[in-house]
Motif scaffolding. Structure first.
Motif, short mmCIF file in Angstrom:
data_model
loop_
_atom_site.label_atom_id
_atom_site.label_comp_id
_atom_site.label_asym_id
_atom_site.label_seq_id
_atom_site.Cartn_x
_atom_site.Cartn_y
_atom_site.Cartn_z
N TYR A 31 0.83 -1.20 0.00
CA TYR A 31 0.00 0.00 0.00
C TYR A 31 0.88 1.26 0.00
N VAL A 32 0.42 2.27 -0.73
CA VAL A 32 1.06 3.57 -0.74
C VAL A 32 0.21 4.49 0.12
N CYS A 33 0.80 5.07 1.16
CA CYS A 33 0.05 5.81 2.18
C CYS A 33 0.56 7.24 2.28
N ALA A 34 -0.31 8.18 1.98
CA ALA A 34 0.09 9.60 1.96
C ALA A 34 -0.36 10.36 3.21
N THR A 35 -1.39 9.87 3.89
CA THR A 35 -1.94 10.58 5.05
C THR A 35 -2.00 9.64 6.25
#
Length: 360
Positions: free
Chosen positions: A309-313
């Motif tokens: 998963y790519v998590c920005a927040t």
């Protein structure tokens, strides 16, 4: 082909050396090529380099390294066809050694780096040694090099301003002989899922992004262990589930395989954008999902929902971690895809031809 490797550290000590070129040495043997690795630091200086104090011994170690480099240029460089410079020939001052090799001795240089080393590393900005560095040397060495080997596109784009021979040579893993354990995602009844992070003291700062998320999960009653593997423990006491294991080369793979999934948060700054997703590569090679910040090469390696998963927040980190904590089948599916990504795109096997082409 006769190759001289100028390295910062002794053989087998530093990840950047181990995973960028040392693991290809058996292939050089198979090609019938001759090579020699000459570190700047000796074993004694390396053993105290990151310890507090020992200032006098460190200064003497650096002076000794400078003397050995100069002696090498004067007596031995001439017998080699190519000089492979990893990061820099000397960690302090302007690139005098590289200039002598390229401009005076007229030897071919392959210049290799896997960080944005033309910038100041935020983790070392107040360190005494950082004041002795000469970041401008990177552009000069790029101009003098016959080939520039860059860990990712961000680094290649920088080098391409100075060299038309800048190419991407990704950091890779030996999935046949080293990263060859596939993590089982099954847990015993009532077992605890292990969330992991590994890195050096210089990257511990990135964990500041995750402490509030992990605390929230813990307060909500989720059972997990957050295991940190490093050369120094994190300076944080707000998480009951935090455990620490010192990094050891001889147990590195087994320790990493103890994770169920791994985290790679990155502060979005110019230095971090040069990172080559190494933590994610290691997690994924062992058959586990990687959760990463959308910084630098991370989004090239991790496809959101496919192999991690790519998590920005904070909320995205929370949801991704919570999902994997509670869904063993999801961890297995993403982990299988993660391992396949590394074998096909970021393994020694898949990159050997690209590496050998650096010298042709």
């Amino acid at each position: 082909m006769r190759i001289l490797f100028l390295t910062p550290y002794p053989l087998g000590k530093a990840p950047s050396q181990r995973f960028r070129f040392e693991q290809y040495l058996p292939e050089l043997d198979a090609q019938g090529w001759q090579y020699q690795l000459v570190p700047f630091l000796d074993e004694a200086t390396w053993s105290i380099l990151y310890k507090p104090g020992h200032v006098g011994a460190k200064v003497l170690g650096i002076l000794g390294g400078l003397w050995r480099r100069l002696l090498l240029v004067l007596t031995a460089v001439g017998k080699y066809d190519v000089v492979f410079v990893h990061r820099e020939a000397a960690p302090v001052g302007p690139p005098v050694i590289e200039w002598l090799i390229a401009r005076v001795l007229r030897k071919r240089i392959v210049y290799d780096f896997d960080d944005a080393i033309w910038l100041q590393d935020p983790a070392w900005e107040r360190a005494f040694a950082s004041r002795l560095k000469y970041p401008r040397k990177v552009s000069l060495i790029c101009r003098w090099a016959d080939r520039v080997s860059c860990g990712n596109a961000y680094l290649r784009d920088y080098a391409a301003q100075f060299s038309p021979q800048a190419v991407i040579n990704p950091t890779t893993l030996d999935t046949e002989n080293l990263h060859n354990i596939v993590r089982s995602q099954a847990t015993a009844p009532g077992g605890t899922v292990v969330i992991g992070w590994t890195g050096t003291h210089s990257t511990l700062r990135h964990l500041d992004l995750l402490w509030p998320v992990l605390e929230r999960l813990e307060q909500e009653g989720h059972r997990f262990e957050f295991r940190v593997i490093s050369n120094f423990p994190p300076d944080y006491e707000g998480l009951k589930s935090l455990t620490f294991r010192p990094w050891r080369k001889d147990t590195e793979i087994a320790d990493l395989a103890g994770f169920h999934f791994g985290l790679m948060p990155l502060v979005d700054d110019a230095w971090a954008r040069g990172k080559c997703a190494f933590k994610a590569l290691q997690y994924m090679a062992l058959g586990m999902p990687a959760l990463v910040s959308p910084v630098g090469m991370n989004t090239e390696v991790v496809q959101d929902g496919h192999n991690g998963y790519v998590c920005a927040t904070d909320e995205e980190w929370y949801e991704a971690i919570r999902r994997l904590l509670t869904d063993e089948a999801l961890r297995t599916r993403l982990g299988t895809a993660a391992r396949r990504t590394i074998v096909e795109r970021y393994s020694v096997l898949s990159n050997t031809r690209n590496f050998l082409n650096l010298f042709k």
